[in-house]
Design a protein around this motif. Sequence first.
Motif, short mmCIF file in Angstrom:
data_model
loop_
_atom_site.label_atom_id
_atom_site.label_comp_id
_atom_site.label_asym_id
_atom_site.label_seq_id
_atom_site.Cartn_x
_atom_site.Cartn_y
_atom_site.Cartn_z
N HIS A 37 -1.78 -78.77 -24.03
CA HIS A 37 -0.70 -77.82 -23.73
C HIS A 37 -1.12 -76.39 -24.06
CE1 HIS A 37 1.67 -81.65 -24.50
NE2 HIS A 37 1.75 -81.41 -23.20
N LEU A 38 -1.64 -76.22 -25.27
CA LEU A 38 -2.04 -74.87 -25.68
C LEU A 38 -3.23 -74.39 -24.84
CD1 LEU A 38 -1.69 -75.21 -29.55
CD2 LEU A 38 -0.24 -73.86 -28.03
N GLY A 39 -4.11 -75.32 -24.50
CA GLY A 39 -5.28 -74.97 -23.69
C GLY A 39 -4.86 -74.44 -22.32
N THR A 40 -3.89 -75.11 -21.71
CA THR A 40 -3.39 -74.67 -20.41
C THR A 40 -2.77 -73.29 -20.52
OG1 THR A 40 -2.95 -76.96 -19.86
CG2 THR A 40 -1.85 -75.31 -18.49
N GLU A 41 -1.97 -73.11 -21.58
CA GLU A 41 -1.33 -71.83 -21.81
C GLU A 41 -2.35 -70.69 -21.94
OE1 GLU A 41 1.92 -72.78 -24.67
OE2 GLU A 41 1.33 -70.81 -25.48
N LEU A 42 -3.45 -71.00 -22.59
CA LEU A 42 -4.48 -69.98 -22.83
C LEU A 42 -5.51 -69.90 -21.71
CD1 LEU A 42 -5.05 -70.69 -26.65
CD2 LEU A 42 -4.00 -68.64 -25.67
N GLY A 43 -5.48 -70.88 -20.81
CA GLY A 43 -6.45 -70.89 -19.70
C GLY A 43 -7.86 -71.26 -20.15
N ILE A 44 -7.95 -72.08 -21.21
CA ILE A 44 -9.27 -72.50 -21.69
C ILE A 44 -9.25 -74.00 -21.97
CG2 ILE A 44 -9.83 -70.27 -22.75
CD1 ILE A 44 -8.91 -71.38 -25.45
N ASP A 45 -10.44 -74.56 -22.21
CA ASP A 45 -10.55 -75.95 -22.64
C ASP A 45 -10.56 -75.92 -24.17
OD1 ASP A 45 -11.26 -78.56 -23.14
OD2 ASP A 45 -13.31 -78.36 -22.38
N ALA A 295 -5.36 -65.81 -33.32
CA ALA A 295 -6.32 -64.85 -32.78
C ALA A 295 -6.58 -65.11 -31.29
CB ALA A 295 -7.62 -64.92 -33.56
N LEU A 296 -6.65 -66.37 -30.90
CA LEU A 296 -6.86 -66.69 -29.49
C LEU A 296 -5.68 -66.21 -28.64
CD1 LEU A 296 -8.32 -70.34 -29.74
CD2 LEU A 296 -9.55 -68.26 -29.05
N ARG A 297 -4.47 -66.40 -29.18
CA ARG A 297 -3.28 -65.95 -28.44
C ARG A 297 -3.28 -64.43 -28.29
NH1 ARG A 297 1.90 -68.58 -31.02
NH2 ARG A 297 2.52 -69.58 -29.09
N LYS A 298 -3.74 -63.76 -29.35
CA LYS A 298 -3.79 -62.31 -29.31
C LYS A 298 -4.83 -61.84 -28.29
CE LYS A 298 -4.17 -58.77 -32.88
NZ LYS A 298 -4.14 -58.60 -34.35
N LEU A 299 -6.00 -62.48 -28.29
CA LEU A 299 -7.05 -62.12 -27.32
C LEU A 299 -6.55 -62.34 -25.90
CD1 LEU A 299 -10.30 -63.59 -28.95
CD2 LEU A 299 -9.66 -61.18 -28.75
N LYS A 300 -5.84 -63.45 -25.71
CA LYS A 300 -5.29 -63.76 -24.38
C LYS A 300 -4.35 -62.63 -23.94
CE LYS A 300 -4.24 -66.34 -20.80
NZ LYS A 300 -5.26 -66.54 -19.74
N GLY A 303 -6.03 -59.72 -22.68
CA GLY A 303 -6.91 -59.94 -21.53
C GLY A 303 -8.37 -60.08 -21.93
N LYS A 304 -8.61 -60.47 -23.20
CA LYS A 304 -10.00 -60.56 -23.68
C LYS A 304 -10.48 -62.00 -23.87
CE LYS A 304 -9.81 -56.21 -26.25
NZ LYS A 304 -9.53 -55.73 -27.62
N LEU A 305 -9.72 -62.96 -23.34
CA LEU A 305 -10.14 -64.35 -23.49
C LEU A 305 -10.65 -64.85 -22.13
CD1 LEU A 305 -10.21 -66.74 -25.49
CD2 LEU A 305 -7.93 -67.38 -24.69
#
Length: 349
Positions: A37-45, A295-300, A303-305
Amino acid sequence: MTRKGILATYEKFLPLTEKTPRLSLCEGDTPLLSLRHLGTELGIDLLAKYDGLNPTGSFKDRGMVLAVAKALEEGARAIVCASTGNTSASAAAYGAAAGIPCFVLLPAGQVAAGKLAQALLYGARVLAVRGNFDRALELARLAAGEREMALVNSLNPYRLFGQRSGAWEICDELCSPPDWLILPVGNAGNISAYCAGFEFYREIGRIDKLPRLFGVQADGAAPLVRGFEIDTPETLATAIRIGRPVSADKARRAVEVTKGQFLSVTDDEILDAQRALASGEGVFAEPASCAPLAALRKLKAQGKLPEGIRVVMVLTGNGLKDPDAVIHRIPLPEEIDGTWEALSAALEL
Ligand code: AN7
């Protein structure tokens, strides 16, 4: 595969002799969870190395087992450490398992209840130092110098050696390193150990590149982000409430050679991430361990993820260690009368 503990599993890669006692509480071999779920939200694996499932509930067990085994081998009469909590729980447990006395120095009033209960119950001699962690560590170093005690903080090279096993397990399971590895940073030992672990695997040809390493601190205790030591570190993520990280140089090197970065997040961002991880994925990690997700959510948001990359987040400690960090910030359970009518009314989906 049955769990054998770090010393048996990575016997060939660790500095063991035939005289090293093969101590084990079956540490390591922790799950690598896919956080869909979180991966989809962040657009990463997004994967989580669930190190809160170690015997004492944190990653510290990976290094403590080796440090205590070596202390026994070298004839130490006791072990000693300073700790923001998890190291003390781990030292106390392995001290008990090894039958060697353990002294722990904690910053008074700044250790989560679960960790304190562990250290006390495992039978360590617990001393609450009036001062912060950095001061407690200075005193623990003094104690080790003045008495025949082995210091089992991450200044002890065996600690970081054992903690390399986290990197090895991830590569063994994925058959290749992730693009990024992100973890919380306090005394900066673990990020240094991960780097050494990946570098060793590259040296022996198990992997062909290093993941980028991202170390996350709390805004109020972010010496590595700011570039100077902090005299009065403050954060509710007490595990990483550290102003003078002893492995700062190694950690800076780790970030440099892997082209990673140090990042920091606020306490509110940490708590939001902790709740998202628990309610979104069913995984409860202590506040410090949730700094990477914050931190990942913040980068997302910035636009830095990069899209689609594989990220492993190290969940360093179990959420049950520190219920007080959350219990006052979430709605308490709704109280109802003990009747079907009351229950029935409450069962609206
Ligand atoms: C859950 O227990 O320093 O950067 O004394 O408990 O290797 O220090 C704990 C640190 C991250 C930071 N997550 O790791 C101690 C202590 C959790 C921790 C860290 C800690 P390092």
